[in-house]
Scaffold this motif. Sequence first.
Motif, short mmCIF file in Angstrom:
data_model
loop_
_atom_site.label_atom_id
_atom_site.label_comp_id
_atom_site.label_asym_id
_atom_site.label_seq_id
_atom_site.Cartn_x
_atom_site.Cartn_y
_atom_site.Cartn_z
N CYS A 57 0.83 -1.21 0.00
CA CYS A 57 0.00 0.00 0.00
C CYS A 57 0.87 1.27 0.00
N PRO A 58 0.74 2.10 -1.06
CA PRO A 58 1.53 3.33 -1.11
C PRO A 58 0.88 4.47 -0.32
N TYR A 59 -0.33 4.23 0.19
CA TYR A 59 -1.08 5.27 0.90
C TYR A 59 -0.83 5.24 2.40
N GLY A 60 -0.09 4.25 2.87
CA GLY A 60 0.29 4.20 4.28
C GLY A 60 -0.81 3.78 5.22
N PHE A 61 -1.76 2.98 4.76
CA PHE A 61 -2.84 2.54 5.64
C PHE A 61 -2.31 1.58 6.69
N ASP A 62 -2.66 1.84 7.95
CA ASP A 62 -2.28 0.98 9.07
C ASP A 62 -3.52 0.23 9.51
N LYS A 63 -3.56 -1.07 9.23
CA LYS A 63 -4.74 -1.88 9.54
C LYS A 63 -5.02 -1.94 11.03
N LYS A 64 -3.97 -1.85 11.85
CA LYS A 64 -4.14 -1.93 13.30
C LYS A 64 -4.89 -0.72 13.86
N THR A 65 -4.58 0.48 13.33
CA THR A 65 -5.21 1.70 13.83
C THR A 65 -6.34 2.19 12.94
N GLY A 66 -6.39 1.73 11.69
CA GLY A 66 -7.41 2.19 10.76
C GLY A 66 -7.14 3.56 10.19
N ASN A 67 -5.90 4.03 10.32
CA ASN A 67 -5.54 5.38 9.85
C ASN A 67 -4.57 5.32 8.67
N LEU A 68 -4.62 6.37 7.86
CA LEU A 68 -3.65 6.54 6.79
C LEU A 68 -2.45 7.28 7.38
N ARG A 69 -1.25 6.77 7.17
CA ARG A 69 -0.04 7.40 7.73
C ARG A 69 0.50 8.50 6.86
#
Length: 58
Positions: free
Chosen positions: A45-57
């Motif tokens: 993922c080039p958008y930086g999605f963190d599945k653990k937090t549900g946020n885009l980094r």
Amino acid sequence: MSDQISGNKLIEGEDYYLSPEGYKVFTEKFHLKRGYCCKSGCRHCPYGFDKKTGNLRK
């Protein structure tokens, strides 16, 4: 997901590759071509999605 995006066929080695288990793994280039984050926690993922937090980094 269909094997086509915007009417273009996917190219093995460019848009995806097969994992040792036989799964299709989409590349960063494919995700950028698609143009949005699906929020599935994709490996490249080039958008930086963190599945653990549900946020885009990014």
